[in-house]
Structure formats: C-alpha cells, structure tokens
Design an enzyme around this catalytic site. Structure first.
Site, short mmCIF file in Angstrom:
data_model
loop_
_atom_site.label_atom_id
_atom_site.label_comp_id
_atom_site.label_asym_id
_atom_site.label_seq_id
_atom_site.Cartn_x
_atom_site.Cartn_y
_atom_site.Cartn_z
N ASP A 77 0.90 -1.15 0.00
CA ASP A 77 0.00 0.00 0.00
C ASP A 77 0.93 1.20 0.00
O ASP A 77 1.55 1.51 1.02
CB ASP A 77 -0.88 0.00 1.26
CG ASP A 77 -1.86 1.16 1.25
OD1 ASP A 77 -1.45 2.27 0.86
OD2 ASP A 77 -3.01 0.97 1.63
N HIS A 78 1.07 1.85 -1.15
CA HIS A 78 2.17 2.81 -1.26
C HIS A 78 2.03 4.00 -0.31
O HIS A 78 3.01 4.66 0.00
CB HIS A 78 2.38 3.26 -2.72
CG HIS A 78 1.42 4.28 -3.22
ND1 HIS A 78 0.15 3.97 -3.65
CD2 HIS A 78 1.53 5.62 -3.35
CE1 HIS A 78 -0.45 5.07 -4.05
NE2 HIS A 78 0.36 6.10 -3.88
N ASP A 128 -10.88 1.85 -4.42
CA ASP A 128 -9.58 2.31 -4.93
C ASP A 128 -8.78 3.04 -3.85
O ASP A 128 -7.56 2.95 -3.81
CB ASP A 128 -9.83 3.24 -6.13
CG ASP A 128 -8.55 3.65 -6.83
OD1 ASP A 128 -7.74 2.75 -7.12
OD2 ASP A 128 -8.35 4.86 -7.08
N HIS A 166 -5.69 2.89 1.27
CA HIS A 166 -4.91 4.04 1.72
C HIS A 166 -5.54 4.76 2.92
O HIS A 166 -4.89 5.04 3.92
CB HIS A 166 -4.74 5.06 0.59
CG HIS A 166 -4.19 4.48 -0.69
ND1 HIS A 166 -3.26 3.47 -0.70
CD2 HIS A 166 -4.45 4.76 -1.99
CE1 HIS A 166 -2.96 3.16 -1.96
NE2 HIS A 166 -3.68 3.93 -2.76
C1 BG6 Z 1 -3.68 4.68 -6.32
C2 BG6 Z 1 -5.05 4.73 -6.93
O1 BG6 Z 1 -3.58 3.62 -5.42
O2 BG6 Z 1 -3.43 5.89 -5.64
C3 BG6 Z 1 -5.18 5.91 -7.85
O3 BG6 Z 1 -5.31 3.52 -7.64
C4 BG6 Z 1 -4.80 7.18 -7.14
O4 BG6 Z 1 -6.49 6.01 -8.38
C5 BG6 Z 1 -3.44 7.02 -6.47
O5 BG6 Z 1 -4.75 8.22 -8.09
C6 BG6 Z 1 -3.12 8.23 -5.62
O6 BG6 Z 1 -1.81 8.12 -5.18
P1 BG6 Z 1 -0.97 9.41 -4.79
O7 BG6 Z 1 0.30 8.87 -4.24
O8 BG6 Z 1 -0.80 10.20 -6.05
O9 BG6 Z 1 -1.80 10.14 -3.78
#
Ligand code: BG6
Length: 495
Positions: free
Chosen positions: A181-182, A239, A244
C-alpha cells in the site's frame, strides 16, 4: 547498509506502474547508494522489446516521473546495465524456466545465492495465475530469500481477498508475501508514528477526552488518467478507502506499539480495524455518501463526465467520490467520529488529517464567536504540502482582547528538500531487506474489507438516483457536506 545481492522480476515490466513509479524509484535508490552491490532487474511482459529499446523506454519514464527530473547525473548507463527484458506470457507455465535460468546464471556469476523478488505490477485478475505458477518454482520454497510483492487492489471484495490470501499462503510463507500500500511508504505517513510515539507532548491529548472529531481527506485533482477500464470495476471506495485511507486511519488511531517489530505494528493496526463499528446495510445512508462527476470545467479546461470516459458504461453507477463516517469502539475513541473522503476531479490535490480539539471548558474572552473553538486543531498534511501545523488562538496585537487563529507549522520540504525519498523507494528497499513493517498482513487486508463491505454491497444493490452529482473542480456532492453538517461540522478544505 545496502541490502544483500538481489534479483527483481517485475511482472508488468512494460506497464505504467513500472514506467512511472518502480523504475524511477529503483534508479533513485541506485543514485543514493541503496541498491545492493550486486543486483539485476528483469522486466517481464508480453510486448516485444530488445534490452536496449526497453532501457530507452524506462529512461523516458525516469525523465518524466523521477523526483530528480533533469538531474540524472549521467549514471543511467551504469544503472541500465543491470536491467533486462524477458518477453514471456505469464500464463505460459513453460516460460517460467526463463526465471529459474536467470537466477542460476546470476548465482554462478556472483558466487552468492541472491534474494529473489517477484513484483506483480499487473492487473488484479492476473495475480492468481502468475502467483500459482511462481509458487511451483523450487526457488520459492526458500522462505528467507524469495519474496512476492502484490499490488493493490488486493481482491475485489472480502470473499475474493480471502481466496487470494488462501492461494498465496498456500504456496508462500506469510513473511514472503509483501502486500503493498504505497501510502504507507510516504514519509509524512510514516512520520505520524514519530509524531505520536516519539513525543510525550501529543499522546496525552490524543483521545476522546480532548478530541472532538477527526477528518481524513485524500482529494485528487486528476481524473481517471486513462484508467477507465480499471476504475469502472473499482470505484473510489475500493480504490482509495479500503486501503490508503483506512491505513492512515490506523496510524492515527492505533495504540502505542511496544517495539517496531513488523508484527507488533501490524497487530496494533489490525486492532483498530477490528474495533471500527460495523455499519448495517440500513445505516449506510446515514454514514456514507457517494458521488460521480459530471462534465464541466477543470482549471479552465473542458472535461467530459465520468459516464462519457473511455472504458466506462454510459449508465455507470460507479463512485468517483466517497465519504464516510466511522466510529472506533474502544476506550480511546468511543464517540469520536472519523470523517473520511476521497474523490477524482476535486478542487485540489490534498491529502491531510485534521484532529479537531474540543472547546476549552470555560471561555472567558469577550466578543468571540461561538465558533472560535474550532481554531484549536492539529493538521498533518501528507501531500502535496508536507507539514504539520497546530492552529490555536492568539491575541491580536492592540488595546482590545481580540483573538485570531494562528498556525505553528513544521514544513518537511523546507527541512529535507528533495532528499525525502518517494514511497516506492522506501518500500522497494524494505522488500529487498525483508522488512514487512510497512506492508499489509493477510488479516489486515481482510479486516479492512470487512469495514467497507456493507457500504459496497448497499451501493451495488441500490442504484443512485442523482448521478452525476458533482461538478469537476468542486469538493464533491452536497451530501458530503450534509454528512458533517448533521453533526454540526464542516469539512476543512484549505490548510
Ligand atoms: C492509487 C489509486 O492507489 O493511488 C489511484 O489507484 C490514485 O487512483 C493514487 O490516483 C493516488 O496516489 P498518490 O500517491 O498520487 O496520492
């Protein structure tokens, strides 16, 4: 200390995630001397590429998406010598011998048994087939040095997540499975733990006695970015919220860990997910709000509505905005609402968490509006601003006792500049080192699905009457404001 000799196999090697995120992250690790002394990266895909053309394609991604844009320092050639392309079809079991051959060749060349990382940067429906073929390889029985990284979305609902967990844990040991989960790799998200548990100042007020409510906003100003086909089967709740946002909520709400052991942190987080009050299907209407954007204007440009996007049904009921109210039934948080929201094409890109404190017990100052207590709050901005600010009341200079809200702010970027690594850098390094603290365990993923299942099911079964219901560049549908207004609150949009 650099990680041990490693080979990374990236399934989806010619795809977007690798192009925008993984290779730029690996290259930054290389520039910062974090890559192992001996390493190899093999991009796997079906499209035909020569090694040279593949490297050129990746360089293009690095040039566009690395945090070090324009400062490649001429080390690309050194780095790219470690990168190769394996053209293979993930469905073809025979082709997996290419992987074993490469591992053997590197082992012979380096004289050490390398760590082997399989990164599945592929569409979710391909994961089971690839994972089961990998599970059959002999190298995967080495639980200490072979790892598999699985991207989100992890499953489509509780049932499929459970099945995927069963499939993975049937072939790999839990410590080999890295569910990514980045958001957990973002510096500002990790800093929540430091703020809370490395300081004695905040923790005493971090509970229901002093906090009125908490808001978590993950607003995006972008639209689908060409991912209509994916999004149409996901929606904002799946999503962003299932993963997140709930992970951020866990960091904010968890009890103090006794150590930084991976399982200790994950136990404390899963306790939070398990304590989130289950919403019944009948209550969904009072606890959650969905939205879908119409056509309109986004920063002066005309944009089409969600239902007109490529890959999207003209009758689509998919949510591009989701907001919800959660309660955590434990001693610390009883009665404190957690409001969360996310959406595409919103007015700003802004991810932040606000802890709104309760009013002072007695307010003796004259001439102040009844609302002034709202000034007492702590905000953690995750992105694009990276800061922590405390808002409090201060006396306006002059002969009268007039109060104004003021902010005390710590800005990460001013302190760290471009040196702050990106989320994928941190997480890829952790995978190579075998540290799973920032990754999700099987039970965590399933606990998060349990939280959102009633909302998902209700939304799938009851068609929205008012879609599309928000304009691009707004803050989402009116219902989102109403969700808080019913409790006497408003969203904090600008920090
Ligand atoms: C991803 C989603 O996990 O996270 C995307 O699939 C979203 O839809 C993205 O745009 C957002 O990541 P960040 O790091 O740009 O906030």
């Amino acid at each position: 200390k650099r990680p041990p000799a490693s080979i990374l196999f990236i399934f989806g090697g010619s795809g977007d995630l690798n192009y925008r995120k993984l290779t730029p992250a690996l290259y930054n690790l290389f520039l910062d001397d974090w890559m192992p002394e001996q390493f190899a990266i093999a991009g796997i895909g079906r499209s035909p590429y020569t090694d040279e053309a593949y490297r050129q394609h990746l360089l293009d991604g690095v040039t566009k998406f690395s945090r070090r844009k324009g400062k490649l320092n001429g080390h690309w050639t050194d780095f790219s010598q470690h990168v190769n392309y394996l053209q293979m079809d993930g469905d073809d079991a025979e082709a997996y011998s290419l992987i074993t051959d490469l591992v053997k060749a590197k082992e012979a060349e380096w004289g050490v048994h390398p760590n082997v990382v399989f990164y599945l940067a592929v569409a979710p429906q391909l994961v089971p087939s690839i994972a089961s073929k990998l599970g059959g390889l002999n190298i995967c029985s080495d639980t200490s040095s072979t790892r598999i990284v699985v991207e989100k979305p992890f499953g489509h609902d509780l049932k499929s997540a459970h099945e995927l967990n069963a499939l993975l844990t049937g072939m790999f040991a839990e410590e080999q499975i890295f569910r990514i989960d980045h958001y957990l790799g973002k510096e500002t998200v990790q800093n929540i733990l430091a703020l809370r548990f490395a300081n004695a100042l905040f923790e005493p007020v971090w509970n229901r006695n002093y906090i009125d409510h908490i808001q978590i906003t993950a607003a995006e100003s972008v639209g689908l970015e060409g991912r209509g086909g994916y999004f149409e089967h996901a929606g904002a709740l799946r999503d962003m919220v299932q993963n997140h946002i709930l992970q951020i909520l866990c960091m904010v709400a968890m009890e103090a860990p006794v150590s930084f052991d991976a399982n200790e942190i994950r136990n404390k987080k899963v306790d939070v997910l398990n304590a989130i009050r289950r919403i019944s299907h009948e209550q969904v209407h009072d606890f959650a709000v969905r939205g879908q954007y119409s056509s309109g204007w986004k920063k002066g440009e005309k944009v089409v509505g969600y239902r007109e996007e490529t890959g999207v049904s003209p009758q689509s009921n998919i949510d591009t905005f989701a907001a919800a109210k959660f309660y955590i039934d434990n001693w610390r948080w009883q009665g404190v609402p957690f409001y969360v929201r996310t959406g595409k094409y919103l007015n700003q890109k802004a991810t932040h968490i606000t802890l709104q404190f309760k009013p002072a017990p007695h307010y003796a100052f004259p001439n102040e509006s009844a609302e002034s207590w709202r000034s007492n709050r702590l905000t953690i901005s995750i992105q694009p601003n990276m800061d922590i600010s405390i808002r409090f009341q201060a006396k306006r200079p002059g002969q009268t006792m007039t109060l104004d809200p003021v902010d005390m702010k710590f800005n990460y970027e001013e302190a760290e500049g471009e040196h702050a690594p990106e989320a994928y850098e941190t997480l890829l390094l952790d995978v190579m080192e075998g540290d799973a603290t920032l990754f999700m365990r099987a039970d965590q993923v399933e606990a998060a699905w349990k939280v959102i299942m009633p909302i998902l099911e209700t939304w799938e079964n009851r068609k929205p009457q008012d879609f599309p219901n928000y304009a691009p560049d707004s803050w989402g549908p009116d219902g989102s404001d109403a969700l808080l207004a019913r409790d006497g609150h408003t969203w904090i949009n600008y920090i």
